[in-house]
Scaffold this active site. Structure first.
Site, PDB file in Angstrom:
ATOM      1  CD  GLU A  38      -2.708   1.461   0.184  1.00 42.84           C
ATOM      2  OE1 GLU A  38      -3.306   0.501  -0.345  1.00 42.84           O
ATOM      3  OE2 GLU A  38      -2.800   2.627  -0.245  1.00 42.84           O
ATOM      4  CB  THR A  80      -5.608  -0.607  -4.059  1.00 40.86           C
ATOM      5  OG1 THR A  80      -5.143   0.263  -3.045  1.00 40.86           O
ATOM      6  CG2 THR A  80      -4.956  -1.976  -3.862  1.00 40.86           C
ATOM      7  CG  HIS A 195      -4.952   3.522   3.054  1.00 44.07           C
ATOM      8  ND1 HIS A 195      -5.647   4.701   3.216  1.00 44.07           N
ATOM      9  CD2 HIS A 195      -5.357   3.017   1.857  1.00 44.07           C
ATOM     10  CE1 HIS A 195      -6.443   4.888   2.177  1.00 44.07           C
ATOM     11  NE2 HIS A 195      -6.283   3.875   1.338  1.00 44.07           N
ATOM     12  CG  ASP A 254      -1.099   0.477  -3.758  1.00 43.45           C
ATOM     13  OD1 ASP A 254      -0.254   1.318  -3.382  1.00 43.45           O
ATOM     14  OD2 ASP A 254      -2.189   0.300  -3.165  1.00 43.45           O
ATOM     15  CG  HIS A 255      -1.773   3.898  -5.182  1.00 39.39           C
ATOM     16  ND1 HIS A 255      -1.704   4.675  -4.047  1.00 39.39           N
ATOM     17  CD2 HIS A 255      -2.648   2.896  -4.900  1.00 39.39           C
ATOM     18  CE1 HIS A 255      -2.515   4.185  -3.136  1.00 39.39           C
ATOM     19  NE2 HIS A 255      -3.096   3.089  -3.617  1.00 39.39           N
TER      20      HIS A 255
HETATM   21  C1  GP9 Z   1      -8.725  -1.038   0.379  1.00 42.36           C
HETATM   22  C2  GP9 Z   1      -7.301  -0.913   0.031  1.00 42.36           C
HETATM   23  C3  GP9 Z   1      -6.863   0.523  -0.092  1.00 42.36           C
HETATM   24  O1  GP9 Z   1      -9.210  -2.342   0.392  1.00 42.36           O
HETATM   25  O2  GP9 Z   1      -6.995  -1.655  -1.095  1.00 42.36           O
HETATM   26  O3  GP9 Z   1      -7.448   1.124  -1.173  1.00 42.36           O
HETATM   27  P1  GP9 Z   1      -6.913   2.489  -1.812  1.00 42.36           P
HETATM   28  O4  GP9 Z   1      -7.589   3.622  -1.087  1.00 42.36           O
HETATM   29  O5  GP9 Z   1      -5.427   2.560  -1.657  1.00 42.36           O
HETATM   30  O6  GP9 Z   1      -7.326   2.389  -3.241  1.00 42.36           O
HETATM   31 MN    MN Z   2      -3.740   1.555  -2.273  1.00 44.92          MN
END
Ligand code: GP9
Ligand code: MN
Length: 408
Positions: A38, A80, A195, A254-255
């Site tokens: 994340e 994500t 996150h 992921d980003h």
């Molecule tokens: C939620 C997690 C985070 O299940 O994958 O999502 P994001 O806000 O990073 O897209």
């Molecule tokens: Mn994410």
């Protein structure tokens, strides 16, 4: 309709590169373990905060793995879920909205489906509500056999923070799930602790916050470190479970986690002003591919999430000639080195194009637009073709191979 697809097929075929002969099939039959980290950007790798290493485990692990230090995320508003989509379909996410929500009933030819056909068990593991990002529905279209969601974990206030189960708990509870999977398997783990807004109790912090006017950036480092430690423990558990030596392990970000709202503080941390050129450079996320029995190597080739599927399939000895894909095998000598971001910015070996401006990739200096122009059409084309496939659900017309899946 079908004719549009034929045009796209020709384009994809023209851009196809041959896999590297040495590496092709080197991990044939092995398990594939993917970890989606994340909000982890590449700038934390091999870097310190307050004199402390931020990611000590990953820094060590990448030395015994293939490490791509010029690897860009290509996500849009679907965050994500967009990264999952791009990695597993070798298509771009959409410019607006999240394809996981808007096109979950399309026909796809995703990594889980391809691996199912090769005898793999396929699962995604994420300790959040199954309907978040519409995963429960979309995973069916992607071909996942099993989704371990929040109901498969013991989640309570003491082992949770912010959005849910803490990563260390997530991985340790996941080992039991992994052990029950038939091999070979493809298992994807989606972490959560790092996150926004990067909350973590004092007792779970191994390093101090950074000091700047951005509380968000300050908190980011201890949570990144927490995930680093969770992965360290996970790898140790894999070894103990006898799963390490017969698994390819892929770890990627992921980003971005730090938005442009924090440019001033991030500029202070990096010791440079965040120009539009730097903003593009900050879209790099780590990509680490560990192949048992192979030595570590850092690869600086320009690459993106869209390249992951062909790269991994070729490692597993599965050819991709009969699939539509916009990525290319990162181990191939002939790899294109053109990475297109979802906002239309693009990166080549020598240039970065963003906000209608061309920059020298090495120096970050402004340069003549004519240097970027040869790639402009190509970059636009990639996104347009990918969009057409999604909006028109064009893969349902693709090849006899897919027909049988249509009636599933
Ligand atoms: C939620 C997690 C985070 O299940 O994958 O999502 P994001 O806000 O990073 O897209
Ligand atoms: Mn994410």
């Amino acid at each position: 309709d079908g004719s549009k697809l034929a045009e796209i097929e020709n384009y994809v075929r023209a851009n196809r590169v041959e896999p590297d002969e040495e590496l092709y099939g080197n991990a044939k039959g092995k398990n594939l373990i993917m970890v989606s980290m994340e909000s982890t950007q590449n700038f934390v790798i091999n870097e310190t905060v307050n004199g402390e290493e931020i990611t000590p485990f990953l820094n060590r692990f990448l030395q015994e793995s293939y490490y791509f230090d010029n690897f860009y995320h290509q996500t849009g508003q679907g965050k994500t879920s967009d990264s999952e989509f791009t990695v597993e379909n070798s298509l771009y996410p959409l410019g607006r909205g999240a394809v996981f929500f808007t096109h979950s009933h399309n026909q796809y030819r995703a990594l889980p489906e391809i691996l199912n056909e090769k005898g793999y068990f396929t699962a995604s593991l994420h300790a959040n509500n199954g309907s978040f990002w519409n995963r429960d529905l979309m995973y069916k279209s992607l071909g996942y056999k099993r989704f371990y969601d929040i109901d498969d974990y013991q989640v309570h206030p003491e082992n949770s923070v912010n959005w849910g189960l803490k990563d260390k708990e997530f991985f340790s509870q996941s080992i039991a799930h992994l052990k029950e999977m038939p091999q070979p398997f493809y298992a994807k783990f989606i972490t959560l602790t790092n996150h926004f807004p990067f909350l973590l109790a004092e007792k779970d912090r191994s390093i101090d916050e950074y000091h700047s006017n951005s509380k968000t950036l300050n908190r980011y480092f201890p949570t990144v470190r927490y995930t680093d430690e969770a992965i360290r423990q996970f790898i140790a558990d894999l070894k103990a479970a006898g799963l390490y030596e017969n698994s390819v392990i892929v770890i990627y970000g992921d980003h971005y986690g730090i938005s442009e709202n924090h440019n001033q503080a991030l500029g202070q941390f990096l010791g440079k002003e965040i120009t539009p050129f730097e903003t593009v450079q900050l879209q790099r996320v780590p990509l680490i591919i560990h192949v048992p029995g192979e030595e570590g190597k850092t690869i600086t080739k320009v690459s993106g999430q869209v390249d992951l599927r062909p790269t991994l399939l070729h490692l597993l000895g599965i050819q991709t000639k009969d699939t539509i894909e916009f990525g290319t095998d990162l181990f191939s000598e002939d790899n294109l080195e053109l990475t297109v971001l979802r906002d239309g910015s693009f990166i080549t070996k020598d240039y970065i194009y963003t906000l209608d401006t061309c920059y020298d990739k090495q120096t970050g200096d402004l340069t003549e637009k004519t240097f970027c122009e040869p790639f402009l059409e190509n970059a636009k084309q990639e996104l347009e073709y990918s969009d057409k496939i999604i909006y028109g659900d064009l893969l349902r017309f693709y090849g006899d191979k897919n027909k049988k899946h249509r009636n599933k």
